[in-house]
Design a protein around this motif. Structure first.
Motif, mmCIF file in Angstrom:
data_model
loop_
_atom_site.group_PDB
_atom_site.id
_atom_site.type_symbol
_atom_site.label_atom_id
_atom_site.label_comp_id
_atom_site.label_asym_id
_atom_site.label_seq_id
_atom_site.Cartn_x
_atom_site.Cartn_y
_atom_site.Cartn_z
ATOM 1 N N ILE A 471 -12.781 -43.226 13.864
ATOM 2 C CA ILE A 471 -13.677 -44.100 14.631
ATOM 3 C C ILE A 471 -13.615 -45.500 14.034
ATOM 4 C CG2 ILE A 471 -16.009 -44.421 15.532
ATOM 5 C CD1 ILE A 471 -15.417 -41.201 13.779
ATOM 6 N N THR A 472 -13.208 -46.473 14.823
ATOM 7 C CA THR A 472 -13.172 -47.851 14.335
ATOM 8 C C THR A 472 -14.561 -48.459 14.411
ATOM 9 O OG1 THR A 472 -12.602 -48.684 16.530
ATOM 10 C CG2 THR A 472 -10.776 -48.125 15.059
ATOM 11 N N HIS A 473 -14.749 -49.564 13.702
ATOM 12 C CA HIS A 473 -16.072 -50.177 13.629
ATOM 13 C C HIS A 473 -16.552 -50.674 14.994
ATOM 14 C CE1 HIS A 473 -19.513 -52.062 11.764
ATOM 15 N NE2 HIS A 473 -19.210 -53.229 12.342
ATOM 16 N N ASP A 474 -15.608 -50.999 15.893
ATOM 17 C CA ASP A 474 -16.006 -51.493 17.213
ATOM 18 C C ASP A 474 -16.279 -50.362 18.204
ATOM 19 O OD1 ASP A 474 -13.503 -50.539 17.697
ATOM 20 O OD2 ASP A 474 -12.627 -52.444 18.333
ATOM 21 N N GLY A 475 -16.271 -49.116 17.736
ATOM 22 C CA GLY A 475 -16.682 -48.008 18.581
ATOM 23 C C GLY A 475 -15.568 -47.303 19.320
ATOM 24 N N GLN A 476 -14.322 -47.511 18.956
ATOM 25 C CA GLN A 476 -13.224 -46.752 19.549
ATOM 26 C C GLN A 476 -12.980 -45.507 18.696
ATOM 27 O OE1 GLN A 476 -9.783 -49.073 21.008
ATOM 28 N NE2 GLN A 476 -10.812 -50.886 20.169
ATOM 29 N N ALA A 477 -12.803 -44.382 19.375
ATOM 30 C CA ALA A 477 -12.634 -43.121 18.655
ATOM 31 C C ALA A 477 -11.450 -42.358 19.237
ATOM 32 C CB ALA A 477 -13.906 -42.272 18.763
ATOM 33 N N ARG A 478 -10.616 -41.801 18.341
ATOM 34 C CA ARG A 478 -9.485 -40.994 18.793
ATOM 35 C C ARG A 478 -9.222 -39.892 17.764
ATOM 36 N NH1 ARG A 478 -4.499 -42.339 16.258
ATOM 37 N NH2 ARG A 478 -4.645 -44.176 14.888
ATOM 38 N N HIS A 534 -20.249 -39.194 20.921
ATOM 39 C CA HIS A 534 -21.397 -39.454 20.045
ATOM 40 C C HIS A 534 -20.960 -40.184 18.772
ATOM 41 C CE1 HIS A 534 -24.865 -37.585 21.978
ATOM 42 N NE2 HIS A 534 -24.046 -36.642 22.431
ATOM 43 N N ALA A 535 -19.806 -39.817 18.222
ATOM 44 C CA ALA A 535 -19.323 -40.504 17.019
ATOM 45 C C ALA A 535 -19.067 -41.974 17.313
ATOM 46 C CB ALA A 535 -18.060 -39.825 16.512
ATOM 47 N N ALA A 536 -18.492 -42.275 18.473
ATOM 48 C CA ALA A 536 -18.239 -43.676 18.840
ATOM 49 C C ALA A 536 -19.542 -44.452 18.962
ATOM 50 C CB ALA A 536 -17.463 -43.728 20.153
ATOM 51 N N SER A 537 -20.576 -43.823 19.492
ATOM 52 C CA SER A 537 -21.860 -44.516 19.667
ATOM 53 C C SER A 537 -22.555 -44.778 18.338
ATOM 54 C CB SER A 537 -22.777 -43.693 20.571
ATOM 55 O OG SER A 537 -23.241 -42.517 19.906
ATOM 56 N N LEU A 538 -22.167 -44.040 17.294
ATOM 57 C CA LEU A 538 -22.808 -44.192 15.987
ATOM 58 C C LEU A 538 -21.940 -44.956 14.990
ATOM 59 C CD1 LEU A 538 -24.145 -40.516 15.651
ATOM 60 C CD2 LEU A 538 -25.509 -42.555 16.162
ATOM 61 N N ALA A 539 -20.876 -45.588 15.472
ATOM 62 C CA ALA A 539 -19.918 -46.235 14.572
ATOM 63 C C ALA A 539 -20.558 -47.298 13.693
ATOM 64 C CB ALA A 539 -18.784 -46.844 15.392
ATOM 65 N N HIS A 540 -21.597 -47.953 14.180
ATOM 66 C CA HIS A 540 -22.222 -49.049 13.428
ATOM 67 C C HIS A 540 -23.276 -48.555 12.438
ATOM 68 C CE1 HIS A 540 -24.963 -48.021 16.640
ATOM 69 N NE2 HIS A 540 -25.924 -48.702 16.058
ATOM 70 N N PHE A 546 -25.091 -41.753 10.011
ATOM 71 C CA PHE A 546 -24.021 -41.354 10.920
ATOM 72 C C PHE A 546 -23.835 -39.835 10.875
ATOM 73 C CE2 PHE A 546 -19.570 -40.139 11.403
ATOM 74 C CZ PHE A 546 -19.214 -40.719 12.612
ATOM 75 N N CYS A 547 -23.752 -39.277 9.679
ATOM 76 C CA CYS A 547 -23.564 -37.831 9.535
ATOM 77 C C CYS A 547 -24.777 -37.049 10.026
ATOM 78 C CB CYS A 547 -23.273 -37.481 8.078
ATOM 79 S SG CYS A 547 -21.689 -38.102 7.469
ATOM 80 N N ASP A 548 -25.975 -37.503 9.643
ATOM 81 C CA ASP A 548 -27.182 -36.767 10.011
ATOM 82 C C ASP A 548 -27.400 -36.768 11.520
ATOM 83 O OD1 ASP A 548 -27.678 -36.200 7.365
ATOM 84 O OD2 ASP A 548 -28.985 -37.931 7.071
ATOM 85 N N LEU A 549 -27.228 -37.934 12.151
ATOM 86 C CA LEU A 549 -27.436 -38.023 13.594
ATOM 87 C C LEU A 549 -26.364 -37.265 14.358
ATOM 88 C CD1 LEU A 549 -28.537 -41.756 13.881
ATOM 89 C CD2 LEU A 549 -29.957 -39.740 14.257
ATOM 90 N N LEU A 550 -25.161 -37.256 13.839
ATOM 91 C CA LEU A 550 -24.082 -36.536 14.499
ATOM 92 C C LEU A 550 -24.382 -35.029 14.516
ATOM 93 C CD1 LEU A 550 -21.506 -37.659 15.770
ATOM 94 C CD2 LEU A 550 -20.274 -36.979 13.722
ATOM 95 N N LEU A 551 -24.835 -34.496 13.388
ATOM 96 C CA LEU A 551 -25.205 -33.081 13.341
ATOM 97 C C LEU A 551 -26.362 -32.786 14.292
ATOM 98 C CD1 LEU A 551 -24.965 -32.376 9.517
ATOM 99 C CD2 LEU A 551 -23.653 -31.211 11.292
#
Length: 577
Positions: A471-478, A534-540, A546-551
């Motif tokens: 996940i890049t800082h600008d919210g792109q995820a692959r 969800h990971a992209a939305s939490l990049a910032h 980030f970990c807690d909200l993702l879980l």
């Protein structure tokens, strides 16, 4: 229905009512009216009925009147064969019932009389009955003080014991088991239920005091807490029960004399605070020792407990003892598992410039630890190994297998710090065939290092594991799908692949196990897409949140597997080494 009924007569022909008139007529009535069809399903109800029973119109529609509303005095569903209202509906007759119990939407009980009469619709030909509900006369609804409950029949006793077995053996949570025990006994047998348990250090604790009041069970925390010790020679009922003696009866007079112990003082206070005039006390025995005691007390009923009530109480506490034994065994296993978990999951290393965070969530219905693991350790001064893996299973056996795999992998990787991840994974697989008792496992082994161009690079090999997420800082995820191979232990001799990628500044790499994305109700592709979004939305977000909200947001509610997560974040461009 179980309440007193009187006066029935056949109606030669139900009144014909048009659908349009029916709705208007209901609202014109001050009485609470529920209209049911020939199958007993609710067609409509006026505002008075909705207010009396606490249900909205949409909650009534299509529901079975008997199943939704009709109860006995203990809050249990009335058997259909004993429901006189339903019999009147099927026979097409009018019927009248006095002072019976109905369930409100909030779970409380209300005592109502009822009158049922048939109807049919001239528009549709539909048939059914009008049920008028109203408050009974005081002479027929009088309860509380002076009420004498009908004794349980032999069939009712057998049904209660069967329900006790089912309810108590279907949970491994001690507190839940005790609450179920209280709900089974109150108000069916008593108005109060009190549970005292012996701890592993032979201390006594009053863990539950439940009261039946206004149709609901209330927990009296003010009467709960630590209790004085048990005297070996005390003849008082609770002390005897906690020593494993036979069950006995008690009342306020039992504690009128000088107390022989602190427990006697507490029991006298219990009788005073609750107003119990009669109590039955029985030991709760496990397989090897006494676990505690159950006290049932009566306040609102004039009939006192008798010696003939004690065998049923002993049958109930015998079942409760077996259930509590199982629950306590599970608790002990869980504590062992927690200790194993703390030792098996490592402390993360400090990597200059890199933020690193890990999380482990146990399987909700297993022994609180499983085969998922993460690891991170130094290989050389400038390179670190990152691992995420999953050994088949989620119990103590899987945890032991995971420990074997982790320790061997550490040894192989550290002894060959400059080898490609695929070479280390191949050596590990060979060892698993001959040394470890692990049938199969999935794993990602990666190395993280900053090179001469001051860029961080991730090299990895994937042995049948869900792919890493970048996940890049600008919210792109692959997903990093390269370097993928078969799982460890598959028995196929296929060359393992390596992959490499440059990690942009302030980017996040997420390694995770399948418990984060798999659900019995959805395909794995749905879970992967959900994780990516969800990971992209939490990049910032800071890495910890980030970990807690993702879980919190991604892990499926119906997931029954443990979850391991390992995340790292690279520094900004101007702070890279």
């Amino acid at each position: 229905m179980t309440g007193h009924t009187k006066g029935s007569g056949s109606s030669p022909r139900p009144a014909a009512v048009s659908g349009s008139v029916l709705g208007a007529a209901l609202e014109d009535l001050r009485a609470a009216v529920v209209v049911i069809d020939a199958d007993g399903r609710i067609v409509s109800a006026n505002s008075a009925a909705q207010g009396m029973l606490g249900h909205r119109t949409e909650e009534f529609g299509g529901q079975d009147f008997h199943d939704l509303l009709h109860r006995d005095s203990h809050g249990h569903a009335v058997p259909r064969m004993r429901c006189r209202l339903r019999k009147a509906l099927l026979a097409g007759t009018s019927q009248h019932g006095e002072a019976e119990w109905f369930a409100r939407q909030d779970g409380t009980l209300v005592r109502l009389s009822w009158f049922s009469t048939p109807w049919w619709s001239s528009d549709s030909g539909q048939r059914g009955a009008w049920v008028v509900l109203y408050e009974p006369d005081a002479s027929t609804s009088q309860g509380g003080d002076g009420e004498v409950a009908a004794p349980l029949s032999e069939l009712d006793r057998l049904a209660l014991l069967a329900e006790t077995t089912t309810q108590l053996t279907s949970t491994l949570d001690v507190e839940e088991a005790l609450r179920r025990l209280a709900a089974l006994a109150v108000p069916r047998l008593a108005d109060w239920a009190v549970v005292d348990l012996l701890t592993e250090r032979d201390e006594v604790r009053r863990v539950l005091v439940m009261e039946h009041k206004d149709g609901v069970l209330l927990e009296r925390e003010d009467l709960q807490g630590p209790m004085p010790p048990v005297l070996e020679d005390s003849p008082m009922p609770l002390s005897r029960a906690l020593r494993g003696a036979a069950s006995s009866l008690a009342g306020p007079a039992t504690y009128h004399g000088p107390p022989d112990s602190g427990i006697a003082v507490e029991q006298a206070r219990l009788f005073t605070e609750t107003g119990m005039h009669s109590a039955a006390i029985a030991p709760i025995r496990g397989l090897r020792n006494v676990l505690g005691a159950l006290t049932l007390g009566r306040t609102g009923r004039s009939d006192a407990f008798e010696s003939t009530d004690l065998p049923l109480l002993e049958d109930i506490t015998r079942r409760a003892g077996l259930a509590l034994d199982n629950a306590r065994l599970f608790e002990r296993q869980r504590k062992v598992a927690e200790t194993m978990q703390r030792h098996l999951l490592p402390q993360l290393p400090q990597v200059p410039g890199i933020q690193m965070m890990a999380r482990y969530v146990p399987a909700p219905h297993a022994s609180f630890v499983g085969g998922d693991w993460y690891d991170a350790f130094a290989l050389t001064e400038g390179a670190h190994a990152l691992v995420i893996g999953d050994v088949v299973g989620h119990d103590l056996t899987a945890a032991a297998g995971m420990a074997q795999v982790r320790n061997m992998l550490r040894a192989f990787a550290w002894s060959r710090p400059h080898d490609a991840p695929s070479a280390v994974a191949t050596q590990l697989e060979e060892a698993l065939k001959n040394i470890a008792e692990v049938p199969m496992a999935t794993m990602i082994l990666a190395t993280l290092a900053v090179e001469g161009d001051r860029l961080w690079r991730l090299r990895w090999t994937n042995a049948g594991h869900p792919p890493p997420l970048l996940i890049t800082h600008d919210g792109q995820a692959r997903y990093l799908t390269d370097g993928h191979g078969i799982l460890l232990g598959a028995g196929l001799n296929r060359a393992r692949l390596d992959a490499v990628t440059v990690l942009p500044p302030r980017s996040t790499v997420l390694l995770y196990t399948d418990g984060l994305i798999e659900s019995p109700r959805r395909g794995i592709d749905v879970g992967l897409d959900r994780l990516r979004r969800h990971a992209a939305s939490l990049a910032h977000r800071p890495l910890e949140s980030f970990c807690d909200l993702l879980l919190e947001r991604v892990r499926p509610d119906d997931n029954d597997d443990d979850v391991a997560v390992l995340a790292l974040r690279t520094p900004a461009a101007d702070s890279a080494r």
